[in-house]
Scaffold this active site. Structure first.
Site, PDB file in Angstrom:
ATOM      1  N   GLN A  10     -52.318  33.998  -0.826  1.00  8.10           N
ATOM      2  CA  GLN A  10     -53.842  34.159  -0.753  1.00  8.10           C
ATOM      3  C   GLN A  10     -54.679  33.187  -1.853  1.00  8.10           C
ATOM      4  O   GLN A  10     -55.775  32.825  -1.669  1.00  8.10           O
ATOM      5  CB  GLN A  10     -54.213  35.598  -1.356  1.00  8.10           C
ATOM      6  CG  GLN A  10     -55.674  35.985  -1.164  1.00  8.10           C
ATOM      7  CD  GLN A  10     -55.721  37.417  -1.229  1.00  8.10           C
ATOM      8  OE1 GLN A  10     -55.706  38.104  -0.299  1.00  8.10           O
ATOM      9  NE2 GLN A  10     -56.606  37.984  -2.266  1.00  8.10           N
TER      10      GLN A  10
ATOM     11  N   LYS B 176     -56.244  29.391  -0.978  1.00  8.19           N
ATOM     12  CA  LYS B 176     -57.570  28.892  -0.535  1.00  8.19           C
ATOM     13  C   LYS B 176     -58.837  28.638  -1.509  1.00  8.19           C
ATOM     14  O   LYS B 176     -59.545  27.417  -1.089  1.00  8.19           O
ATOM     15  CB  LYS B 176     -58.494  30.167   0.297  1.00  8.19           C
ATOM     16  CG  LYS B 176     -57.248  30.304   1.562  1.00  8.19           C
ATOM     17  CD  LYS B 176     -57.580  31.703   2.109  1.00  8.19           C
ATOM     18  CE  LYS B 176     -56.578  32.190   2.865  1.00  8.19           C
ATOM     19  NZ  LYS B 176     -55.113  32.535   2.265  1.00  8.19           N
TER      20      LYS B 176
ATOM     21  N   THR C  61     -57.423  -6.495 -19.982  1.00  7.80           N
ATOM     22  CA  THR C  61     -56.178  -5.957 -19.928  1.00  7.80           C
ATOM     23  C   THR C  61     -56.070  -5.084 -21.155  1.00  7.80           C
ATOM     24  O   THR C  61     -56.558  -6.005 -22.236  1.00  7.80           O
ATOM     25  CB  THR C  61     -55.134  -6.741 -19.580  1.00  7.80           C
ATOM     26  OG1 THR C  61     -55.008  -7.927 -20.849  1.00  7.80           O
ATOM     27  CG2 THR C  61     -55.079  -7.565 -18.237  1.00  7.80           C
ATOM     28  N   HIS C  62     -55.521  -3.781 -21.164  1.00  9.19           N
ATOM     29  CA  HIS C  62     -55.547  -3.262 -22.693  1.00  9.19           C
ATOM     30  C   HIS C  62     -57.026  -2.939 -23.233  1.00  9.19           C
ATOM     31  O   HIS C  62     -57.059  -3.011 -24.303  1.00  9.19           O
ATOM     32  CB  HIS C  62     -54.707  -3.890 -23.730  1.00  9.19           C
ATOM     33  CG  HIS C  62     -53.437  -4.000 -23.038  1.00  9.19           C
ATOM     34  ND1 HIS C  62     -52.237  -3.303 -23.073  1.00  9.19           N
ATOM     35  CD2 HIS C  62     -52.516  -5.226 -22.510  1.00  9.19           C
ATOM     36  CE1 HIS C  62     -51.164  -3.972 -22.708  1.00  9.19           C
ATOM     37  NE2 HIS C  62     -51.298  -5.060 -22.260  1.00  9.19           N
TER      38      HIS C  62
ATOM     39  N   TYR D  45     -43.667  34.724   4.216  1.00 10.87           N
ATOM     40  CA  TYR D  45     -45.224  34.917   3.757  1.00 10.87           C
ATOM     41  C   TYR D  45     -45.006  35.892   2.616  1.00 10.87           C
ATOM     42  O   TYR D  45     -44.251  36.790   2.440  1.00 10.87           O
ATOM     43  CB  TYR D  45     -46.163  35.420   4.556  1.00 10.87           C
ATOM     44  CG  TYR D  45     -47.575  35.463   4.273  1.00 10.87           C
ATOM     45  CD1 TYR D  45     -48.385  34.425   4.164  1.00 10.87           C
ATOM     46  CD2 TYR D  45     -48.284  36.595   3.594  1.00 10.87           C
ATOM     47  CE1 TYR D  45     -49.656  34.368   3.872  1.00 10.87           C
ATOM     48  CE2 TYR D  45     -49.503  36.710   3.000  1.00 10.87           C
ATOM     49  CZ  TYR D  45     -50.133  35.419   3.100  1.00 10.87           C
ATOM     50  OH  TYR D  45     -51.456  35.478   2.741  1.00 10.87           O
TER      51      TYR D  45
ATOM     52  N   LYS E 268     -82.469   7.584 -25.520  1.00 10.10           N
ATOM     53  CA  LYS E 268     -81.290   7.518 -24.717  1.00 10.10           C
ATOM     54  C   LYS E 268     -81.515   7.891 -23.180  1.00 10.10           C
ATOM     55  O   LYS E 268     -82.307   8.329 -22.637  1.00 10.10           O
ATOM     56  CB  LYS E 268     -80.216   8.873 -25.224  1.00 10.10           C
ATOM     57  CG  LYS E 268     -79.714   8.201 -26.581  1.00 10.10           C
ATOM     58  CD  LYS E 268     -78.752   9.333 -27.192  1.00 10.10           C
ATOM     59  CE  LYS E 268     -77.413   8.994 -26.428  1.00 10.10           C
ATOM     60  NZ  LYS E 268     -77.139  10.000 -25.219  1.00 10.10           N
TER      61      LYS E 268
ATOM     62  N   SER F  83     -60.013  39.129  -0.254  1.00 13.28           N
ATOM     63  CA  SER F  83     -60.379  37.802  -0.378  1.00 13.28           C
ATOM     64  C   SER F  83     -61.635  37.424   0.352  1.00 13.28           C
ATOM     65  O   SER F  83     -62.014  36.317   0.636  1.00 13.28           O
ATOM     66  CB  SER F  83     -59.227  37.108   0.202  1.00 13.28           C
ATOM     67  OG  SER F  83     -58.791  37.566   1.599  1.00 13.28           O
TER      68      SER F  83
ATOM     69  N   GLU G  22     -69.997  10.680 -15.799  1.00  8.62           N
ATOM     70  CA  GLU G  22     -69.322  11.483 -16.724  1.00  8.62           C
ATOM     71  C   GLU G  22     -68.869  12.825 -15.902  1.00  8.62           C
ATOM     72  O   GLU G  22     -67.887  13.385 -16.132  1.00  8.62           O
ATOM     73  CB  GLU G  22     -70.167  11.729 -17.692  1.00  8.62           C
ATOM     74  CG  GLU G  22     -70.662  10.632 -18.898  1.00  8.62           C
ATOM     75  CD  GLU G  22     -71.462  10.951 -19.982  1.00  8.62           C
ATOM     76  OE1 GLU G  22     -71.338  10.176 -20.866  1.00  8.62           O
ATOM     77  OE2 GLU G  22     -72.305  11.923 -19.878  1.00  8.62           O
TER      78      GLU G  22
ATOM     79  N   SER H 115     -81.833  12.406 -23.327  1.00  9.23           N
ATOM     80  CA  SER H 115     -81.610  13.487 -24.171  1.00  9.23           C
ATOM     81  C   SER H 115     -82.619  14.360 -24.589  1.00  9.23           C
ATOM     82  O   SER H 115     -83.890  14.199 -24.640  1.00  9.23           O
ATOM     83  CB  SER H 115     -81.060  12.692 -25.627  1.00  9.23           C
ATOM     84  OG  SER H 115     -80.948  13.351 -26.719  1.00  9.23           O
TER      85      SER H 115
ATOM     86  N   ASN I  80     -78.738   8.519 -20.328  1.00  9.43           N
ATOM     87  CA  ASN I  80     -77.120   8.979 -20.313  1.00  9.43           C
ATOM     88  C   ASN I  80     -76.667   8.862 -18.844  1.00  9.43           C
ATOM     89  O   ASN I  80     -77.339   9.286 -17.780  1.00  9.43           O
ATOM     90  CB  ASN I  80     -77.092  10.609 -20.722  1.00  9.43           C
ATOM     91  CG  ASN I  80     -77.589  10.908 -22.154  1.00  9.43           C
ATOM     92  OD1 ASN I  80     -77.297   9.974 -22.890  1.00  9.43           O
ATOM     93  ND2 ASN I  80     -78.062  11.922 -22.320  1.00  9.43           N
TER      94      ASN I  80
ATOM     95  N   ASN J 146     -50.487  36.508   9.133  1.00 12.24           N
ATOM     96  CA  ASN J 146     -49.766  35.534   8.243  1.00 12.24           C
ATOM     97  C   ASN J 146     -49.866  34.239   9.169  1.00 12.24           C
ATOM     98  O   ASN J 146     -50.194  33.051   8.630  1.00 12.24           O
ATOM     99  CB  ASN J 146     -48.357  35.909   8.245  1.00 12.24           C
ATOM    100  CG  ASN J 146     -48.078  37.152   7.262  1.00 12.24           C
ATOM    101  OD1 ASN J 146     -48.819  37.525   6.892  1.00 12.24           O
ATOM    102  ND2 ASN J 146     -47.001  37.592   7.391  1.00 12.24           N
TER     103      ASN J 146
END
Length: 462
Positions: free
Chosen positions: A324, A327, A157-158, A319, A285, A25, A292, A279, A287, A112
């Site tokens: 492991q 993490k 709303t909606h 344990y 454009k 690890s 996003e 773009s 963006n 542990n």
């Protein structure tokens, strides 16, 4: 075959190289190295404090560990896969520095309880950093809100036009979400900040350790009362991942709105060049990459929460190596939340502008004032449900005639109901529609100004 490990005298041969790589690890738990060193220094002090080792040995261990820390910071200590994990790596280098006394560090301790301690030290530090980022995010929201108390924006709303609201009121909704996030992390912190150090592998230890001594050195609020629970508990990690997921929900919701607002269909905001891209084929454009990406990255944090729940659901005490896997999800969630908070704070602070003229026009081009017409009648004795139905018919006929409510003549209003008078026009202006909603927590300007005062007060709480 690889070199035999510390624990491998029980075995006839070393691990197969592929299995050693699979088992290791160190590639990701190196993130914990400074926390591992800090926890080990406290453990060394406790061993000397209780007489398990001499004070000279304790001092040698402490100083040797500090040297390991400095070597790591300076890039001189960079353990590879042969170290298996960060704990073995640090102990091995410590022994190279201080000699055989380094082998005494692990007295009365297991990996542990060691890894459990390291993870909590890491996470409580990260929680405080994220809480400060939330404060920065909230401050930007309030700063913009204070400049836009009387800027109106369509409320939905909606995803349908509903009623106009103060832009400040809209932004303060996200302030309140962030406030809950800030408070939620404080609550999570209280369960992160409990020390498992001294629980051993699962059953405690025969040595006369002082768990409260190490807890105090490491600024833990308490110690686990049950050693089995101490080494196997990951509730705190699940709670953090849940809190992180909710933060991402809130950031993603605003991201979605910003994406809509920036579209040609809405045109509520203009994205600045510093926080947008173009773009590769369409030169016109611009963006909204930041929102996003935030919206997209939300899913990976959700995934880490789901993975952690699945890891835990079938583990017998105490344990298990499955843990492991906790993490990488925690590390990635921390990094993702911090990066998204930073990016969204920058975006809102300096990456977009509200198009005030467009917003002013937007709140005049729909029937979002219909409820106010019904309220107008209700205030003059007409039962609200009856008023509601009257206005519904008016909206229907107005749409058919290609008119808005503000376009109706007074004679038309009075034909609808004799309670209408000339003041109906003022009552249905967007500004009055917003100002009139002065109930506690509403979008009325007086309420919004008080909410801003309250928000500044909340921000003063550290």
């Amino acid at each position: 075959m690889t070199e035999k490990q510390t624990w491998s005298q029980r075995f006839e041969s070393a691990l197969h190289p592929a299995i050693a790589r699979f088992n290791a690890s160190i590639s990701f738990d190196i993130e914990l190295i400074e926390y591992d060193i800090t926890g080990s220094q406290a453990h060394a002090k406790m061993l000397a404090h209780t007489g398990i080792i001499s004070h000279e040995e304790g001092e040698a261990l402490f100083n040797g560990l500090e040297q390991v820390r400095q070597e790591y910071r300076q890039g001189q200590f960079q353990p590879g896969v042969d170290a298996e994990d960060v704990h073995f790596a640090v102990e091995k280098r410590l022994t190279e520095i201080v000699g055989d006394v380094g082998k005494k560090l692990h007295t009365a301790r297991s990996r542990n309880d060691q890894v459990g301690t390291d993870t909590r030290l890491y996470l409580r530090d990260q929680i405080q950093q994220i809480r400060q980022q939330l404060r920065d995010w909230q401050t930007v929201l309030v700063d913009i809100a204070e400049k836009n108390v009387e800027t109106l924006i369509p409320g939905y709303t909606h995803l349908q036009r509903a009623q106009p609201v103060s832009l400040a009121h809209h932004l303060l909704a996200y302030f309140q979400m962030a406030q809950r996030d800030w408070e939620r992390l404080e609550d999570v912190y209280s369960r992160v900040n409990i020390s498992p150090l001294g629980c051993g592998a699962l059953a405690g230890t025969t040595f006369p350790i002082d768990r409260h001594y190490t807890a105090n050195l490491l600024h833990f609020d308490n110690v686990y009362a049950n050693s089995l629970d101490g080494v196997s508990d990951r509730d705190f990690a699940i709670e953090f991942l849940c809190a992180a997921s909710i933060i991402m929900v809130h950031l993603s919701r605003l991201s979605e709105e910003i994406i809509l607002w920036a579209s040609e269909e809405f045109r509520f905001i203009t994205l600045k060049d510093s926080c947008a891209t173009g773009s590769s084929i369409m030169p016109q454009k611009k963006n909204p990459d930041v929102p996003e990406l935030v919206r997209g990255k939300t899913g990976r944090v959700f995934g880490h929460l789901q993975a952690m729940l699945v890891i835990m659901k079938g583990l017998p005490l105490a344990y298990n190596k499955d843990l492991q896997e906790d993490k990488e999800g925690i590390f990635d969630s921390v990094n993702t939340v911090k990066a998204c908070l930073e990016a969204m704070t920058i975006l809102l602070q300096e990456g977009l502008e509200f198009r005030h003229q467009r917003l002013a026009t937007a709140v005049t081009e729909d029937f979002a004032n219909a409820t106010d017409v019904a309220d107008y009648l209700a205030a003059r004795g007409v039962p609200f449900r009856e008023a509601y139905n009257i206005v519904g018919k008016v909206v229907k006929t107005s749409i058919a005639a290609g008119k808005l409510l503000k376009d109706l003549h007074l004679e038309e209003w009075q034909e609808i109901h004799p309670a209408f008078a000339a003041d109906i026009y003022e009552a249905i202006t967007p500004r009055q529609v917003v100002a009139a909603r002065n109930s506690y927590g509403g979008t009325g300007f007086l309420q919004v100004r008080q909410a801003l005062i309250n928000a500044r007060t909340q921000l003063s709480v550290k």
